[in-house]
Motif scaffolding. Structure first.
Motif, PDB file in Angstrom:
ATOM      1  N   HIS A 170      11.898 -38.468   4.051  1.00  0.00           N
ATOM      2  CA  HIS A 170      11.230 -39.207   3.009  1.00  0.00           C
ATOM      3  C   HIS A 170      12.195 -40.295   2.801  1.00  0.00           C
ATOM      4  CE1 HIS A 170       8.941 -39.674  -0.659  1.00  0.00           C
ATOM      5  NE2 HIS A 170      10.121 -40.120  -1.343  1.00  0.00           N
ATOM      6  N   MET A 171      13.461 -39.943   2.458  1.00  0.00           N
ATOM      7  CA  MET A 171      14.462 -41.220   2.264  1.00  0.00           C
ATOM      8  C   MET A 171      14.447 -42.296   3.487  1.00  0.00           C
ATOM      9  SD  MET A 171      17.528 -39.308   0.617  1.00  0.00           S
ATOM     10  CE  MET A 171      18.298 -40.745  -0.299  1.00  0.00           C
ATOM     11  N   GLU A 172      14.490 -42.005   4.691  1.00  0.00           N
ATOM     12  CA  GLU A 172      14.310 -42.851   5.589  1.00  0.00           C
ATOM     13  C   GLU A 172      13.020 -43.600   5.798  1.00  0.00           C
ATOM     14  OE1 GLU A 172      15.432 -40.538   9.169  1.00  0.00           O
ATOM     15  OE2 GLU A 172      17.339 -39.992   8.330  1.00  0.00           O
ATOM     16  N   THR A 173      11.900 -42.981   5.533  1.00  0.00           N
ATOM     17  CA  THR A 173      10.774 -43.566   5.766  1.00  0.00           C
ATOM     18  C   THR A 173      10.549 -44.639   4.686  1.00  0.00           C
ATOM     19  OG1 THR A 173       9.460 -41.663   6.538  1.00  0.00           O
ATOM     20  CG2 THR A 173       8.367 -43.166   5.447  1.00  0.00           C
ATOM     21  N   PHE A 174      11.112 -44.324   3.387  1.00  0.00           N
ATOM     22  CA  PHE A 174      11.003 -45.312   2.275  1.00  0.00           C
ATOM     23  C   PHE A 174      11.874 -46.641   2.644  1.00  0.00           C
ATOM     24  CE2 PHE A 174      12.998 -47.265  -1.703  1.00  0.00           C
ATOM     25  CZ  PHE A 174      11.770 -47.222  -2.293  1.00  0.00           C
ATOM     26  N   MET A 175      13.141 -46.173   3.237  1.00  0.00           N
ATOM     27  CA  MET A 175      14.103 -47.394   3.473  1.00  0.00           C
ATOM     28  C   MET A 175      13.572 -48.287   4.421  1.00  0.00           C
ATOM     29  SD  MET A 175      18.008 -45.940   3.088  1.00  0.00           S
ATOM     30  CE  MET A 175      17.599 -44.449   4.085  1.00  0.00           C
ATOM     31  N   ARG A 176      12.807 -47.498   5.582  1.00  0.00           N
ATOM     32  CA  ARG A 176      12.214 -48.278   6.649  1.00  0.00           C
ATOM     33  C   ARG A 176      10.921 -49.443   6.013  1.00  0.00           C
ATOM     34  NH1 ARG A 176      12.927 -47.557  12.157  1.00  0.00           N
ATOM     35  NH2 ARG A 176      11.568 -49.360  12.474  1.00  0.00           N
ATOM     36  N   LYS A 177      10.462 -48.674   5.106  1.00  0.00           N
ATOM     37  CA  LYS A 177       9.124 -49.590   4.412  1.00  0.00           C
ATOM     38  C   LYS A 177       9.713 -50.669   3.567  1.00  0.00           C
ATOM     39  CE  LYS A 177       5.620 -45.608   4.338  1.00  0.00           C
ATOM     40  NZ  LYS A 177       4.967 -45.044   3.435  1.00  0.00           N
ATOM     41  N   HIS A 178      10.890 -50.613   3.120  1.00  0.00           N
ATOM     42  CA  HIS A 178      11.435 -51.474   2.295  1.00  0.00           C
ATOM     43  C   HIS A 178      12.461 -52.329   2.962  1.00  0.00           C
ATOM     44  CE1 HIS A 178       9.413 -48.893  -0.424  1.00  0.00           C
ATOM     45  NE2 HIS A 178       9.459 -49.852  -1.461  1.00  0.00           N
ATOM     46  N   GLY A 179      12.303 -52.445   4.203  1.00  0.00           N
ATOM     47  CA  GLY A 179      13.399 -53.560   4.817  1.00  0.00           C
ATOM     48  C   GLY A 179      14.539 -52.970   5.597  1.00  0.00           C
ATOM     49  N   SER A 180      14.626 -51.799   5.806  1.00  0.00           N
ATOM     50  CA  SER A 180      15.838 -51.082   6.773  1.00  0.00           C
ATOM     51  C   SER A 180      15.252 -51.147   7.963  1.00  0.00           C
ATOM     52  CB  SER A 180      16.114 -49.720   6.046  1.00  0.00           C
ATOM     53  OG  SER A 180      17.138 -49.182   6.945  1.00  0.00           O
ATOM     54  N   GLU A 181      16.066 -51.580   8.897  1.00  0.00           N
ATOM     55  CA  GLU A 181      15.825 -51.489  10.438  1.00  0.00           C
ATOM     56  C   GLU A 181      15.856 -50.135  10.962  1.00  0.00           C
ATOM     57  OE1 GLU A 181      18.824 -53.937  12.313  1.00  0.00           O
ATOM     58  OE2 GLU A 181      18.428 -55.723  11.019  1.00  0.00           O
ATOM     59  N   ARG A 182      16.887 -49.358  10.347  1.00  0.00           N
ATOM     60  CA  ARG A 182      16.793 -47.725  10.809  1.00  0.00           C
ATOM     61  C   ARG A 182      17.745 -47.158   9.956  1.00  0.00           C
ATOM     62  NH1 ARG A 182      22.095 -48.173  13.082  1.00  0.00           N
ATOM     63  NH2 ARG A 182      22.427 -50.415  13.748  1.00  0.00           N
ATOM     64  N   PRO A 183      17.983 -45.959   9.789  1.00  0.00           N
ATOM     65  CA  PRO A 183      18.927 -45.120   9.121  1.00  0.00           C
ATOM     66  C   PRO A 183      20.494 -45.920   9.519  1.00  0.00           C
ATOM     67  CG  PRO A 183      17.662 -43.764   9.924  1.00  0.00           C
ATOM     68  CD  PRO A 183      17.374 -45.043  10.565  1.00  0.00           C
ATOM     69  N   ALA A 184      21.507 -45.753   8.741  1.00  0.00           N
ATOM     70  CA  ALA A 184      22.745 -46.289   8.900  1.00  0.00           C
ATOM     71  C   ALA A 184      23.487 -45.309   9.703  1.00  0.00           C
ATOM     72  CB  ALA A 184      23.386 -46.700   7.595  1.00  0.00           C
ATOM     73  N   PHE A 185      23.191 -43.774   9.523  1.00  0.00           N
ATOM     74  CA  PHE A 185      23.688 -43.055  10.414  1.00  0.00           C
ATOM     75  C   PHE A 185      22.778 -41.790  10.186  1.00  0.00           C
ATOM     76  CE2 PHE A 185      25.574 -43.601   6.271  1.00  0.00           C
ATOM     77  CZ  PHE A 185      25.473 -42.447   5.478  1.00  0.00           C
ATOM     78  N   THR A 186      23.193 -40.589  10.780  1.00  0.00           N
ATOM     79  CA  THR A 186      22.145 -39.333  10.477  1.00  0.00           C
ATOM     80  C   THR A 186      22.286 -38.926   9.095  1.00  0.00           C
ATOM     81  OG1 THR A 186      22.779 -38.820  12.813  1.00  0.00           O
ATOM     82  CG2 THR A 186      21.968 -37.026  11.543  1.00  0.00           C
ATOM     83  N   THR A 187      21.317 -38.842   8.493  1.00  0.00           N
ATOM     84  CA  THR A 187      21.379 -38.769   7.032  1.00  0.00           C
ATOM     85  C   THR A 187      21.825 -37.347   6.676  1.00  0.00           C
ATOM     86  OG1 THR A 187      19.574 -40.230   6.645  1.00  0.00           O
ATOM     87  CG2 THR A 187      19.863 -38.568   5.127  1.00  0.00           C
ATOM     88  N   ILE A 188      22.532 -37.086   5.675  1.00  0.00           N
ATOM     89  CA  ILE A 188      23.257 -36.081   5.246  1.00  0.00           C
ATOM     90  C   ILE A 188      22.407 -35.565   4.049  1.00  0.00           C
ATOM     91  CG2 ILE A 188      25.189 -34.923   4.171  1.00  0.00           C
ATOM     92  CD1 ILE A 188      27.044 -36.761   5.911  1.00  0.00           C
ATOM     93  N   VAL A 189      22.023 -34.244   4.086  1.00  0.00           N
ATOM     94  CA  VAL A 189      21.320 -33.722   2.856  1.00  0.00           C
ATOM     95  C   VAL A 189      21.863 -32.276   2.994  1.00  0.00           C
ATOM     96  CG1 VAL A 189      19.581 -32.904   1.620  1.00  0.00           C
ATOM     97  CG2 VAL A 189      19.278 -35.037   3.150  1.00  0.00           C
ATOM     98  N   ALA A 190      22.815 -31.797   1.960  1.00  0.00           N
ATOM     99  CA  ALA A 190      23.365 -30.556   1.967  1.00  0.00           C
ATOM    100  C   ALA A 190      23.291 -29.849   0.647  1.00  0.00           C
ATOM    101  CB  ALA A 190      25.129 -30.568   2.322  1.00  0.00           C
TER     102      ALA A 190
END
Length: 359
Positions: A170-190
């Motif tokens: 969800h976070m990665e999709t949101f960021m892509r829709k708002h101008g991010s080229e890609r995730p900065a790294f493998t997203t951590i959710v713990a």
């Protein structure tokens, strides 16, 4: 992007190292000095000329992105570099030893039999990227703003029963829709007990009411990274969760406060580490306090007991990210990307750091 100024820095570096030419092979450095965003290419820089060596796939792109002289290679990138060296008549060469494999260097070396072993010098160019210019700071601020937006958005998405992977997606999709080229790294959710894993990348574990959820993620804007960590509670926080959160938040604010021009990377780390030790959590903070970010997610300088940076400078962009990790129970981390200005550290990531209880 002031390419001329960056190339001037590179040439000053060449003089200091006593080399007549430099081959830049690491892609982020290639982009930094030339503006070119492709791969499978090399930069060849002398005291007077700058060349970009690439192949047919990137010639048109290179003409749009860089002012370097473009040399199209057809028989091999390093073969072309060797031929170019012969044409310009350089007798000494600096190359990025950490980026070039042993086999590639040996092959290249054999193409230049006229040059002795002392003609080659392994160099590291990362120090030239430590202080960010105005264009870089602009991009870093944009990346930070995107990640701030993502945090505000995910607060409406978090709920018991969804997986950590779903949160990351969800976070990665949101960021892509708002101008991010890609995730900065493998997203951590713990979440829950997995919070004791400093690099606990998102798993299939479902979120449970009453648990901490730590999210460490970032956006990329025009190649530049943001890095932010926020921890929230699903439901009402327990007394222990409040005590631990307040301790980590105080440590994080302390780190930002002591991030100043002229201090060393070790000194900033020590202030926070000593504070957590006084609170009884010194053994539960096992990583460095922070690292620089830019075209790479982990750059120099570092804030850690092993940092070699004796003096932090204005224009550096560094994370401040203390955490406490309790195996079998969980943990949390709070992190900002911080710009070092004359008056001190200014967080670029500005999402709410107060303890948030979801639902």
């Amino acid at each position: 992007m002031n390419i001329a100024k960056r190339v001037k820095k590179l040439r000053n570096f060449m003089k200091e190292r006593g080399v007549e030419a430099v081959i830049v092979s690491k892609l982020v450095n290639l982009r930094y000095f030339s503006g070119f965003t492709g791969d499978d290419s090399l930069l060849f820089v002398t005291a007077e000329r700058e060349f970009l060596l690439t192949d047919f796939r990137y010639v048109e792109q290179a003409k749009q992105e860089t002012v370097f002289e473009i040399v199209e290679q057809k028989n091999g990138l390093w073969q072309q570099a060797a031929e170019l060296m012969g044409k310009v008549g350089c007798c000494s060469l600096g190359f990025e030893g950490r980026d070039i494999s042993f086999d590639i260097f040996n092959t290249f070396r054999k193409l230049l039999p006229q040059m002795g072993d002392n003609a080659f010098c392994s160099i590291s160019l990362e120090s030239l990227r430590e202080i960010k210019d105005e264009d870089e700071i602009y991009c870093l601020k944009k990346a930070a703003a995107i990640s701030d937006q993502a945090f505000r958005d995910v607060l409406q998405f978090l709920r018991p029963g969804i997986s950590e992977i779903a949160v990351a997606a969800h976070m990665e999709t949101f960021m892509r829709k708002h101008g991010s080229e890609r995730p900065a790294f493998t997203t951590i959710v713990a979440s829950g007990k997995r919070g004791s894993l400093p690099h606990g990348i998102a798993s299939e574990k479902l979120l449970i009411e009453g648990e901490f959820v730590t999210m460490d993620y970032g956006a990329v804007y025009r190649g530049y990274h943001s890095d932010i960590t926020r921890t929230v509670v699903l439901g009402r926080a327990s007394e222990k969760q409040r005590e631990l959160y307040d301790t980590v938040l105080e440590a994080q604010l302390l780190g930002v406060k002591h991030l100043r021009v002229g201090v060393s990377g070790q000194a900033v780390d020590r202030v926070v580490r000593d504070f957590l030790t006084e609170k009884g959590y010194g053994d539960n903070f096992g990583h460095g306090l922070g690292h620089s970010v830019g075209l790479e997610i982990h750059e120099e300088p570092r804030l850690s007991p092993k940092s070699k940076t004796e003096r932090l400078e204005e224009g550096m962009v560094i994370t401040v990210e203390p955490g406490v990790y309790l195996p079998g129970w969980g943990g949390l981390r709070i992190e900002d990307t911080v710009l070092l200005e004359t008056q001190g550290g200014v967080p670029l990531t500005q999402a709410d750091k107060n303890l948030i209880e979801i639902g």
